[in-house]
Enzyme design. Structure first.
Site, short mmCIF file in Angstrom:
data_model
loop_
_atom_site.label_atom_id
_atom_site.label_comp_id
_atom_site.label_asym_id
_atom_site.label_seq_id
_atom_site.Cartn_x
_atom_site.Cartn_y
_atom_site.Cartn_z
N ASP A 1 -2.61 -79.86 -5.79
CA ASP A 1 -1.81 -78.76 -6.32
C ASP A 1 -1.13 -78.05 -5.16
O ASP A 1 -1.69 -77.96 -4.07
CB ASP A 1 -2.65 -77.76 -7.12
CG ASP A 1 -1.82 -77.04 -8.19
OD1 ASP A 1 -2.00 -77.35 -9.39
OD2 ASP A 1 -0.99 -76.18 -7.83
N TYR B 1 15.57 -79.86 -17.80
CA TYR B 1 14.23 -80.27 -18.23
C TYR B 1 14.34 -81.54 -19.08
O TYR B 1 13.63 -82.51 -18.85
CB TYR B 1 13.55 -79.14 -19.00
CG TYR B 1 12.06 -79.37 -19.20
CD1 TYR B 1 11.16 -79.25 -18.15
CD2 TYR B 1 11.55 -79.72 -20.45
CE1 TYR B 1 9.80 -79.48 -18.33
CE2 TYR B 1 10.19 -79.94 -20.64
CZ TYR B 1 9.33 -79.81 -19.58
OH TYR B 1 7.97 -80.04 -19.76
N LYS C 1 12.81 -85.26 -17.95
CA LYS C 1 11.76 -85.87 -18.78
C LYS C 1 12.24 -87.16 -19.42
O LYS C 1 11.47 -88.11 -19.58
CB LYS C 1 11.27 -84.86 -19.82
CG LYS C 1 10.54 -83.66 -19.22
CD LYS C 1 9.31 -84.09 -18.43
CE LYS C 1 8.54 -82.94 -17.82
NZ LYS C 1 7.37 -83.38 -17.04
N1 LIG Z 1 2.97 -76.83 -21.34
C1 LIG Z 1 3.80 -77.50 -22.13
O1 LIG Z 1 4.19 -77.02 -23.22
C2 LIG Z 1 4.26 -78.88 -21.73
C3 LIG Z 1 4.85 -79.69 -22.69
C4 LIG Z 1 5.28 -80.96 -22.34
C5 LIG Z 1 5.10 -81.42 -21.05
N2 LIG Z 1 4.53 -80.61 -20.11
C6 LIG Z 1 4.40 -81.14 -18.75
O2 LIG Z 1 3.04 -81.07 -18.35
C7 LIG Z 1 2.97 -81.07 -16.93
C8 LIG Z 1 1.97 -80.03 -16.48
O3 LIG Z 1 2.46 -78.75 -16.83
P1 LIG Z 1 1.54 -77.59 -17.42
O4 LIG Z 1 2.10 -77.25 -18.73
O5 LIG Z 1 0.11 -77.94 -17.30
O6 LIG Z 1 1.97 -76.41 -16.44
P2 LIG Z 1 1.14 -75.42 -15.49
O7 LIG Z 1 2.19 -74.61 -14.81
O8 LIG Z 1 0.08 -74.71 -16.24
O9 LIG Z 1 0.46 -76.39 -14.43
C9 LIG Z 1 1.25 -77.07 -13.48
C10 LIG Z 1 0.52 -77.12 -12.15
O10 LIG Z 1 1.38 -77.83 -11.23
C11 LIG Z 1 1.33 -77.15 -9.98
N3 LIG Z 1 2.54 -77.42 -9.22
C12 LIG Z 1 3.77 -76.85 -9.37
N4 LIG Z 1 4.61 -77.33 -8.44
C13 LIG Z 1 3.91 -78.22 -7.71
C14 LIG Z 1 4.25 -79.04 -6.60
N5 LIG Z 1 5.48 -79.01 -6.04
N6 LIG Z 1 3.30 -79.84 -6.07
C15 LIG Z 1 2.05 -79.85 -6.60
N7 LIG Z 1 1.68 -79.08 -7.65
C16 LIG Z 1 2.60 -78.29 -8.19
C17 LIG Z 1 1.19 -75.68 -10.34
O11 LIG Z 1 0.68 -74.91 -9.27
C18 LIG Z 1 0.26 -75.74 -11.55
O12 LIG Z 1 -1.09 -75.63 -11.16
C19 LIG Z 1 4.40 -80.85 -16.44
O13 LIG Z 1 4.96 -82.07 -16.00
C20 LIG Z 1 5.12 -80.35 -17.68
O14 LIG Z 1 6.50 -80.63 -17.66
C21 LIG Z 1 4.10 -79.35 -20.42
#
Ligand SMILES: NC(=O)c1ccc[n+]([C@@H]2O[C@H](COP(=O)([O-])OP(=O)(O)OC[C@H]3O[C@@H](n4cnc5c(N)ncnc54)[C@H](O)[C@@H]3O)[C@@H](O)[C@H]2O)c1
Length: 280
Positions: free
Chosen positions: A37, A156, A160
Site C-alpha cells: 500500500d 474511471y 476499468k
Molecule cells: N469501492 C467500490 O465501490 C469499487 C467498485 C468497483 C471497483 N473498485 C476497485 O476496487 C479497487 C480497490 O478500491 P477500494 O474500493 O478498496 O478503495 P480504498 O480506497 O478503500 O482502498 C484502496 C487502497 O489502495 C491504496 N492505494 C492508493 N494508491 C496507491 C498506490 N499508488 N500504490 C499502492 N496503493 C495505493 C490506498 O491507500 C488504499 O489503501 C480499486 O481498483 C477500485 O477501482 C471499487
C-alpha cells in the site's frame, strides 16, 4: 485452485477496502500474504491483523504505479516466502469529471494507477509464475464501470474498460501457451470502502495543487456522487469471499452484484444495434 494453505498471496492497495478484505480471506485459508500500500501505516496494520489470524505476512509501503516498485514487490515476495501463488492487482483510485475539465495530472494519475499498475503487475509476476510451473491465479480488480459508459467519471470508465480487456487478453494468451496460470476479472459495482477519499493517497507527483478545478462545483459534485455511491454499496468482506469462491469454481468474471450482468448485456445490445449510448 482448491487448496490455499501455505500458499502465497500478494495484494496491491491491501491496506484497506477490497484489498484488505481479500487478504483477510486469504489469511483465514492459511495463506501467507504480502500487503502493498502507498499508505505504509495501513499496510502494516493489515499485516498485524493477518498475523493475529495466525498467518505470516509482510508489508510493502510503495506507490505501485511505479514499475520499479512492482519489481521490488516481487523481490520482497520471493525473499520472504520464496514463491507466489496469487497476485491481486487491486490498487486503484476514482476520478470524476469530464476529460476536458480534469487537470492532466488527474488523467495521468488514474491511468497509471488503475491501468498501468495492473499491466505492470502481470508483466513482472507472470515470468516468475511460469518459472515456478505451479498453478497460479491473477485477480485484476476492475469494475462494473469497465462494462459500461456514462458522461461522468469518464477516466474511471476508460481505465476499468482497459483493465477488463487486458484481463481477457492475458487470460487467453496464457491459455494459448498452455501455462497453468489463470486470470480472473473482478468486476464489483459499489462497495462500502474509502475510495471516495482517494485524493488522500495521491503519490507526491500527483498531489492536488492550486488548479481551480479542485475548488470547482464539478469537482465537488463528483466527490459527493462518489461518496453516495460507495456508501450505498455492499460490505467489502463479501467481495473477499466472492474472490475465493470464483477461484475455486474457476470463474473468469467475478460478479459481486447481480445488476452487473444486466448492465453488460445492455452495452452489448447497444453495440450490436448501433444505438446512441444516450438512448440505450
Ligand atoms: N469501492 C467500490 O465501490 C469499487 C467498485 C468497483 C471497483 N473498485 C476497485 O476496487 C479497487 C480497490 O478500491 P477500494 O474500493 O478498496 O478503495 P480504498 O480506497 O478503500 O482502498 C484502496 C487502497 O489502495 C491504496 N492505494 C492508493 N494508491 C496507491 C498506490 N499508488 N500504490 C499502492 N496503493 C495505493 C490506498 O491507500 C488504499 O489503501 C480499486 O481498483 C477500485 O477501482 C471499487
Amino acid at each position: 485452485m482448491k487448496e490455499f494453505k501455505d500458499k502465497v498471496l500478494v495484494v496491491t492497495g491491501g491496506g484497506r477496502g477490497i484489498g484488505r478484505a481479500i487478504a483477510v480471506e486469504a489469511a483465514k485459508r492459511g495463506m501467507k500474504c504480502v500487503v502493498n500500500d502507498i499508505d505504509g501505516d495501513a499496510a502494516r496494520s493489515v499485516v498485524a491483523e493477518l498475523k493475529a489470524l495466525g498467518t505470516e505476512a509482510v508489508a510493502q509501503e510503495a506507490d505501485i504505479s511505479l514499475y520499479e516498485n512492482i519489481e521490488a514487490l516481487l523481490k520482497l515476495t520471493l525473499d520472504t516466502f520464496g514463491r507466489v501463488d496469487i497476485l491481486c492487482n487491486n490498487a486503484g483510485c476514482a476520478v470524476s469529471g469530464p476529460i476536458w475539465e480534469l487537470p492532466k495530472r488527474d488523467i495521468d494519475w488514474i491511468a497509471e494507477l488503475n491501468f498501468l499498475s495492473h499491466i505492470y503487475g502481470m508483466k513482472v509476476f507472470i515470468p516468475q509464475m511460469i518459472k515456478q510451473g505451479t498453478p497460479c491465479e491473477i485477480i485484476n480488480t476492475e469494475s462494473t464501470a469497465g462494462l459500461m459508459t456514462s458522461g461522468k467519471a469518464t477516466m474511471y470508465h476508460c481505465t476499468k474498460a482497459a483493465g477488463v480487456a487486458a484481463s481477457e487478453s492475458v487470460y487467453m494468451g496464457l491459455k494459448e501457451h498452455g501455462y497453468p496460470i489463470t486470470v480472473h476479472c473482478l468486476v464489483p459495482a459499489y462497495v462500502k470502502t474509502t475510495i471516495h477519499l482517494a485524493d488522500l493517497h495521491r503519490p507526491e507527483r500527483y498531489k492536488m495543487n492550486d488548479d481551480p478545478y479542485y475548488t470547482s462545483e464539478e469537482y465537488k459534485a463528483g466527490q459527493i456522487r462518489s461518496e453516495r455511491g460507495v456508501m450505498s454499496g455492499i460490505e467489502d468482506w463479501y467481495v473477499g469471499e466472492a474472490v475465493f469462491t470464483a477461484i475455486e469454481d474457476e470463474k473468469f468474471y467475478i460478479f459481486t452484484h447481480p445488476e452487473s450482468q444486466v448492465i453488460a448485456q445492455g452495452r452489448v445490445q447497444r453495440l450490436a444495434s448501433g444505438v446512441n449510448p444516450m438512448l440505450g
